[in-house]
Structure formats: C-alpha cells, structure tokens
Design a protein around this motif. Structure first.
Motif, PDB file in Angstrom:
ATOM      1  N   VAL A 104       0.844  -1.202   0.000  1.00 59.04           N
ATOM      2  CA  VAL A 104       0.000   0.000   0.000  1.00 59.04           C
ATOM      3  C   VAL A 104       0.875   1.245   0.000  1.00 59.04           C
ATOM      4  CG1 VAL A 104      -1.637   1.344   1.384  1.00 59.04           C
ATOM      5  CG2 VAL A 104      -1.994  -1.102   1.068  1.00 59.04           C
ATOM      6  N   LEU A 105       1.883   1.250   0.855  1.00 57.97           N
ATOM      7  CA  LEU A 105       2.769   2.419   0.925  1.00 57.97           C
ATOM      8  C   LEU A 105       3.516   2.629  -0.388  1.00 57.97           C
ATOM      9  CD1 LEU A 105       4.177   2.010   4.541  1.00 57.97           C
ATOM     10  CD2 LEU A 105       2.442   3.604   3.739  1.00 57.97           C
ATOM     11  N   HIS A 106       3.934   1.545  -1.008  1.00 58.33           N
ATOM     12  CA  HIS A 106       4.632   1.652  -2.292  1.00 58.33           C
ATOM     13  C   HIS A 106       3.702   2.207  -3.365  1.00 58.33           C
ATOM     14  CE1 HIS A 106       7.444   0.739  -5.471  1.00 58.33           C
ATOM     15  NE2 HIS A 106       6.485   0.091  -6.114  1.00 58.33           N
ATOM     16  N   ARG A 107       2.443   1.753  -3.354  1.00 59.29           N
ATOM     17  CA  ARG A 107       1.458   2.244  -4.313  1.00 59.29           C
ATOM     18  C   ARG A 107       1.240   3.740  -4.186  1.00 59.29           C
ATOM     19  NH1 ARG A 107      -1.514  -2.370  -3.881  1.00 59.29           N
ATOM     20  NH2 ARG A 107      -2.696  -1.684  -2.076  1.00 59.29           N
ATOM     21  N   HIS A 108       1.384   4.251  -2.970  1.00 56.46           N
ATOM     22  CA  HIS A 108       1.121   5.667  -2.723  1.00 56.46           C
ATOM     23  C   HIS A 108       2.394   6.511  -2.725  1.00 56.46           C
ATOM     24  CE1 HIS A 108      -3.200   5.410  -1.896  1.00 56.46           C
ATOM     25  NE2 HIS A 108      -2.911   4.171  -1.552  1.00 56.46           N
ATOM     26  N   GLY A 109       3.481   5.930  -3.165  1.00 52.03           N
ATOM     27  CA  GLY A 109       4.709   6.692  -3.343  1.00 52.03           C
ATOM     28  C   GLY A 109       5.516   6.928  -2.082  1.00 52.03           C
ATOM     29  N   TRP A 110       5.238   6.198  -1.035  1.00 52.78           N
ATOM     30  CA  TRP A 110       6.018   6.344   0.185  1.00 52.78           C
ATOM     31  C   TRP A 110       7.330   5.589   0.008  1.00 52.78           C
ATOM     32  CZ3 TRP A 110       3.962   7.170   5.582  1.00 52.78           C
ATOM     33  CH2 TRP A 110       2.797   7.926   5.573  1.00 52.78           C
ATOM     34  N   ARG A 111       8.322   6.028   0.722  1.00 49.22           N
ATOM     35  CA  ARG A 111       9.588   5.311   0.737  1.00 49.22           C
ATOM     36  C   ARG A 111      10.135   5.326   2.148  1.00 49.22           C
ATOM     37  NH1 ARG A 111      13.981   8.928  -0.134  1.00 49.22           N
ATOM     38  NH2 ARG A 111      13.199  11.045  -0.178  1.00 49.22           N
ATOM     39  N   LYS A 112      10.983   4.397   2.444  1.00 48.04           N
ATOM     40  CA  LYS A 112      11.521   4.261   3.785  1.00 48.04           C
ATOM     41  C   LYS A 112      12.696   5.210   3.942  1.00 48.04           C
ATOM     42  CE  LYS A 112      13.050   0.693   6.984  1.00 48.04           C
ATOM     43  NZ  LYS A 112      13.324  -0.735   7.123  1.00 48.04           N
ATOM     44  N   VAL A 113      12.527   6.198   4.781  1.00 42.08           N
ATOM     45  CA  VAL A 113      13.589   7.167   5.030  1.00 42.08           C
ATOM     46  C   VAL A 113      13.937   7.074   6.503  1.00 42.08           C
ATOM     47  CG1 VAL A 113      14.227   9.589   4.965  1.00 42.08           C
ATOM     48  CG2 VAL A 113      12.691   8.679   3.244  1.00 42.08           C
ATOM     49  N   MET A 114      15.203   6.779   6.766  1.00 42.60           N
ATOM     50  CA  MET A 114      15.666   6.682   8.149  1.00 42.60           C
ATOM     51  C   MET A 114      16.928   7.519   8.299  1.00 42.60           C
ATOM     52  SD  MET A 114      15.219   2.631   8.964  1.00 42.60           S
ATOM     53  CE  MET A 114      16.106   2.789  10.475  1.00 42.60           C
ATOM     54  N   PRO A 115      17.070   8.197   9.417  1.00 40.62           N
ATOM     55  CA  PRO A 115      18.318   8.933   9.622  1.00 40.62           C
ATOM     56  C   PRO A 115      19.463   7.950   9.842  1.00 40.62           C
ATOM     57  CG  PRO A 115      16.915   9.055  11.562  1.00 40.62           C
ATOM     58  CD  PRO A 115      16.133   8.376  10.495  1.00 40.62           C
ATOM     59  N   ARG A 116      20.636   8.313   9.308  1.00 46.20           N
ATOM     60  CA  ARG A 116      21.801   7.456   9.501  1.00 46.20           C
ATOM     61  C   ARG A 116      22.292   7.597  10.930  1.00 46.20           C
ATOM     62  NH1 ARG A 116      24.925   8.899   4.044  1.00 46.20           N
ATOM     63  NH2 ARG A 116      24.966  10.955   4.974  1.00 46.20           N
ATOM     64  N   SER A 117      22.773   6.529  11.466  1.00 46.46           N
ATOM     65  CA  SER A 117      23.320   6.603  12.813  1.00 46.46           C
ATOM     66  C   SER A 117      24.664   7.323  12.806  1.00 46.46           C
ATOM     67  CB  SER A 117      23.466   5.206  13.399  1.00 46.46           C
ATOM     68  OG  SER A 117      24.312   4.434  12.574  1.00 46.46           O
ATOM     69  N   ARG A 118      25.402   7.203  11.716  1.00 44.64           N
ATOM     70  CA  ARG A 118      26.657   7.940  11.575  1.00 44.64           C
ATOM     71  C   ARG A 118      26.985   8.055  10.096  1.00 44.64           C
ATOM     72  NH1 ARG A 118      31.343   5.860  10.594  1.00 44.64           N
ATOM     73  NH2 ARG A 118      31.714   3.661  10.365  1.00 44.64           N
ATOM     74  N   HIS A 119      27.796   9.030   9.743  1.00 46.97           N
ATOM     75  CA  HIS A 119      28.183   9.242   8.357  1.00 46.97           C
ATOM     76  C   HIS A 119      29.119   8.120   7.929  1.00 46.97           C
ATOM     77  CE1 HIS A 119      29.789  11.104   4.722  1.00 46.97           C
ATOM     78  NE2 HIS A 119      28.717  11.897   4.774  1.00 46.97           N
ATOM     79  N   PRO A 120      28.960   7.582   6.743  1.00 49.15           N
ATOM     80  CA  PRO A 120      29.802   6.447   6.340  1.00 49.15           C
ATOM     81  C   PRO A 120      31.275   6.800   6.170  1.00 49.15           C
ATOM     82  CG  PRO A 120      28.303   7.075   4.572  1.00 49.15           C
ATOM     83  CD  PRO A 120      27.930   7.878   5.764  1.00 49.15           C
ATOM     84  N   LYS A 121      31.590   8.074   5.913  1.00 48.43           N
ATOM     85  CA  LYS A 121      32.990   8.454   5.711  1.00 48.43           C
ATOM     86  C   LYS A 121      33.603   9.113   6.944  1.00 48.43           C
ATOM     87  CE  LYS A 121      32.747   8.999   0.724  1.00 48.43           C
ATOM     88  NZ  LYS A 121      32.954   9.910  -0.398  1.00 48.43           N
ATOM     89  N   LYS A 122      32.885   9.081   8.060  1.00 44.99           N
ATOM     90  CA  LYS A 122      33.393   9.712   9.277  1.00 44.99           C
ATOM     91  C   LYS A 122      34.590   8.917   9.784  1.00 44.99           C
ATOM     92  CE  LYS A 122      32.210  11.031  13.945  1.00 44.99           C
ATOM     93  NZ  LYS A 122      31.217  10.989  15.005  1.00 44.99           N
ATOM     94  N   ALA A 123      35.591   9.651  10.223  1.00 41.71           N
ATOM     95  CA  ALA A 123      36.798   9.017  10.749  1.00 41.71           C
ATOM     96  C   ALA A 123      36.496   8.406  12.110  1.00 41.71           C
ATOM     97  CB  ALA A 123      37.912  10.042  10.879  1.00 41.71           C
ATOM     98  N   SER A 124      37.297   7.434  12.467  1.00 43.55           N
ATOM     99  CA  SER A 124      37.107   6.787  13.758  1.00 43.55           C
ATOM    100  C   SER A 124      37.530   7.748  14.871  1.00 43.55           C
ATOM    101  CB  SER A 124      37.924   5.497  13.832  1.00 43.55           C
ATOM    102  OG  SER A 124      39.300   5.808  13.813  1.00 43.55           O
ATOM    103  N   GLU A 125      37.095   7.430  16.084  1.00 39.59           N
ATOM    104  CA  GLU A 125      37.419   8.295  17.230  1.00 39.59           C
ATOM    105  C   GLU A 125      38.934   8.387  17.447  1.00 39.59           C
ATOM    106  OE1 GLU A 125      35.322  10.150  18.973  1.00 39.59           O
ATOM    107  OE2 GLU A 125      33.711   9.458  17.656  1.00 39.59           O
ATOM    108  N   GLU A 126      39.626   7.320  17.195  1.00 36.65           N
ATOM    109  CA  GLU A 126      41.089   7.291  17.378  1.00 36.65           C
ATOM    110  C   GLU A 126      41.758   8.267  16.421  1.00 36.65           C
ATOM    111  OE1 GLU A 126      44.535   4.091  16.416  1.00 36.65           O
ATOM    112  OE2 GLU A 126      42.763   3.317  17.455  1.00 36.65           O
TER     113      GLU A 126
END
Length: 167
Positions: free
Chosen positions: A131-153
């Motif tokens: 139903v959601l796909h039929r109505h043009g919805w998409r799954k949008v979730m905030p990222r927990s962290r940026h994929p290119k973020k450097a490690s804490e070290e």
C-alpha cells in the motif's frame, strides 16, 4: 488406468465456437488442446502440437468433464485483490502522512492497526508495504553515523597534531 473421455458432437461444436470467440491467447491454447483431444489425438500428440505437458492436457480434459467449458475458457488470472480503492487507502494514510511531513516517526505497526480496523480483518505486514509503495512512500531513516566519518582514534590523533592557533 484412466479411461478416455468421449466427446459428443455438441461438445466439439461448443469447443470450436468458444475458441473462435475468445480473445485471450492462453484460453485459446487451452481450448486448442481440448479440441485436438476431442478429435481423437493421443495425449503425446496434443502435447507436441500445443507445447503443453501431456499430464496438463489430461488435467484440462478432467476439468472440462467436471466443470464444463467455462473452467477452460474463463480467465483464471484476476487482479486487484485489494481490500480498498486507491482513494480509501489514501484517506487512511492521510493522518500518517501529515505526521511524517512534520518530521515525526511513523511506524508500520500503527498504519497496520488503522488499516485492519478499516478493513475489519487481519492482514499481513507485507500488504501495508505494498500500500505504501502504491502511494509513493519510501523508507527514510536517519543514519546513525556518516559512512565516511573518521574513527574516534583518528580524530583524537589529529587534534594532537594541530599546532596552537596564533591570535
């Protein structure tokens, strides 16, 4: 061993007439197999002529014998087995869409509960996703962290390497 079903002249005429009238090519192929079998061809010969398996041709004859011509010539592939129209689904999704546009999180379980109450019976979660796909919805979730973020070290090391700023 199964006995051969004998077709009467009236049945053969009805099969030929149904084949002339049909516009569905799958139904025409089934009727052609039935017609060839009615004319006295062996199962293997009908199978070679139509491309159907011999066992399927035998099943077609049995289905014709038990349920008549409509079982062979009818369209067995229905669509739109939905519980509601597109507009009714949109009406159910409207409050959730308003919440989502405000930035609130909308969970599938909430939508599923509202949908089930509107329909009056239980449904699967996958149907809500359709139903959601039929109505043009998409799954949008905030990222927990940026994929290119450097490690804490690496971040701590870079802080130690910077020279003090001059004012």
């Amino acid at each position: 061993m199964a006995s051969n079903y004998k077709f009467s002249n009236e049945e053969m005429a009805a099969i030929k007439a149904a084949r002339r009238e049909t516009k569905d090519k799958r139904a025409d192929a089934r009727l052609k197999a039935l017609e060839l079998r009615a004319e006295g061809m062996e199962l293997s010969e009908v199978s070679q002529a139509t491309g159907f398996h011999a066992a399927y041709v035998s099943q077609l004859v049995a289905k014709y014998r038990d349920h008549g011509l409509e079982a062979i010539s009818g369209n067995h592939y229905g669509g739109n087995h939905r519980n509601m129209s597109f507009e009714e689904e949109a009406a159910i999704l409207a409050p959730f869409k308003a919440r989502a546009e405000k930035g609130e999180l909308v969970e599938i379980s909430e939508i599923e509960t509202a949908y089930q109450q509107a329909v009056g019976h239980s449904i699967g979660t996958s149907q809500i996703y359709y139903v959601l796909h039929r109505h043009g919805w998409r799954k949008v979730m905030p990222r927990s962290r940026h994929p290119k973020k450097a490690s804490e070290e690496v971040i701590e090391t870079s802080k130690k390497l910077k020279p003090p700023s001059v004012n």
